[in-house]
Scaffold this motif. Structure first.
Motif, short mmCIF file in Angstrom:
data_model
loop_
_atom_site.label_atom_id
_atom_site.label_comp_id
_atom_site.label_asym_id
_atom_site.label_seq_id
_atom_site.Cartn_x
_atom_site.Cartn_y
_atom_site.Cartn_z
N PRO A 280 -3.86 2.83 3.88
CA PRO A 280 -3.40 3.19 2.54
C PRO A 280 -3.85 4.60 2.16
N THR B 106 2.98 -5.34 2.27
CA THR B 106 1.70 -5.68 2.88
C THR B 106 1.85 -6.17 4.31
N TYR C 155 0.85 -1.18 0.00
CA TYR C 155 0.00 0.00 0.00
C TYR C 155 0.89 1.24 0.00
#
Length: 332
Positions: A124, A87, A39
């Protein structure tokens, strides 16, 4: 060389070229060529300091992502680095990012501190907190400015030492001062030498203090006496404090007079009675008042004493019975 060998060599070079291309892409993209995982976060800075795409993002020295791209935000008047974070890596919202160098000639990278475990994590697209740090160029610039200031200070010091525009410097002034006052300096040193010699020989007050053991003992005894007097004063103050405490607690005569209401009332009544008696005496009331203020009573007493005195004179020529009669006749 036949055609088959040439073809094999060309094919081998082609395969090696593809392998090198693959390794290059793997290195630049972090092993993710065809897809991008993780992200993104936005890191705003006043200056990116030679930060470029592909530079690492590290947390506690461990790589957790890369700089995906950089951009300029003219509306907010700042530069922004778009970070792609793995991640499996989470960053607390109170974590702070800064641009660091991996060495004097190394590349820049984004350093992120650990933050606190209890803080919520960044989502994010969120903006991470940043801190501006000095880069190598600014440090070298500050060192250059410091060098210029130091050079100016040294130049001013040199001018003060050597003088300028026909004015003597510090060393010349000191030399002239010593030369002009050489006789005074010599006399002063001679006097100091005489004083130290006298002290060493035990002359004068200071010499006796330094060399006379008896005077030292007397001084020490005086100090001991002062200490004893101080201790006595301390005991006196303690006793006085004890007396004050007793008075405050109502103990003793003074305490009873001060804090005992009955004793105070009795004292007031006594003083009132004494004043009443003194007023009566002053007015001539009562036996004592009449004795003090009545002149006739005084004269009668004086006459009686004279008669008694004459009667006693006549007792020497009479017998006991006759003496009694003489006294009674004299008195009445």
């Amino acid at each position: 060389m036949n055609t088959a060998q040439q073809t094999a060599r060309v094919g081998l070079f082609f395969v090696l070229g593809l392998a090198l291309t693959w390794v290059t892409f793997e290195t630049l993209s972090g092993g993710k060529i065809f897809r991008e995982d993780g992200y993104t976060l936005i890191a705003p800075f006043g200056s990116l300091k030679e930060l470029k795409n592909g530079d690492e993002v590290r947390m506690a020295g461990v790589k957790i992502g890369v700089v995906e791209r950089t951009r300029l935000n003219p509306e907010k008047r700042r530069a922004e680095a778009i970070l792609r974070i793995n991640t499996d890596s989470t960053i607390p919202s109170d974590a702070v990012a800064s641009i660091s160098m991996s060495g004097l000639i190394g590349t820049n990278y984004i350093a992120v501190d650990l933050g606190t475990p209890s803080a919520p994590v960044l989502r994010p697209g969120d903006e991470i907190r940043t801190r501006n740090t000095a880069d190598f160029n600014s440090i070298m610039s500050d060192l250059g400015n410091l060098g210029q200031k130091l050079e100016g200070a040294l130049g001013a010091f040199g001018k003060a030492m050597s003088g300028e525009e026909g004015q003597p410097g510090l060393f010349q002034k000191l030399d002239r001062l010593v030369t002009e006052n050489q006789e005074k300096v010599t006399a002063t040193m001679s006097n100091l030498q005489d004083i130290t010699a006298k002290v060493n020989q035990g002359q004068g007050t200071l010499g006796k203090l330094v060399n006379d053991p008896a005077l030292h003992d007397e001084l020490l005894a005086a100090v001991q006496d002062i200490k004893g007097a101080a201790a006595g004063a301390k005991d006196f103050m303690a006793n006085a404090q004890a007396i004050v405490d007793q008075v405050k607690s109502g103990k003793g005569t003074i305490g009873a007079l001060v804090y005992d209401e009955n004793a105070a009332s009795d004292l007031k009544a006594t003083m009132a009675n004494f004043r009443s008696v003194s007023d009566k005496i002053a007015k001539g009331e009562g036996t004592l008042g009449k004795l003090i203020r009545d002149d006739q009573l005084y004269q009668s007493a004086q006459s009686t004493l004279k008669k008694a005195d004459r009667a006693l004179d006549g007792m020497s020529d009479s017998g006991p019975i006759t003496a009694v009669g003489v006294v009674a006749n004299s008195l009445f």
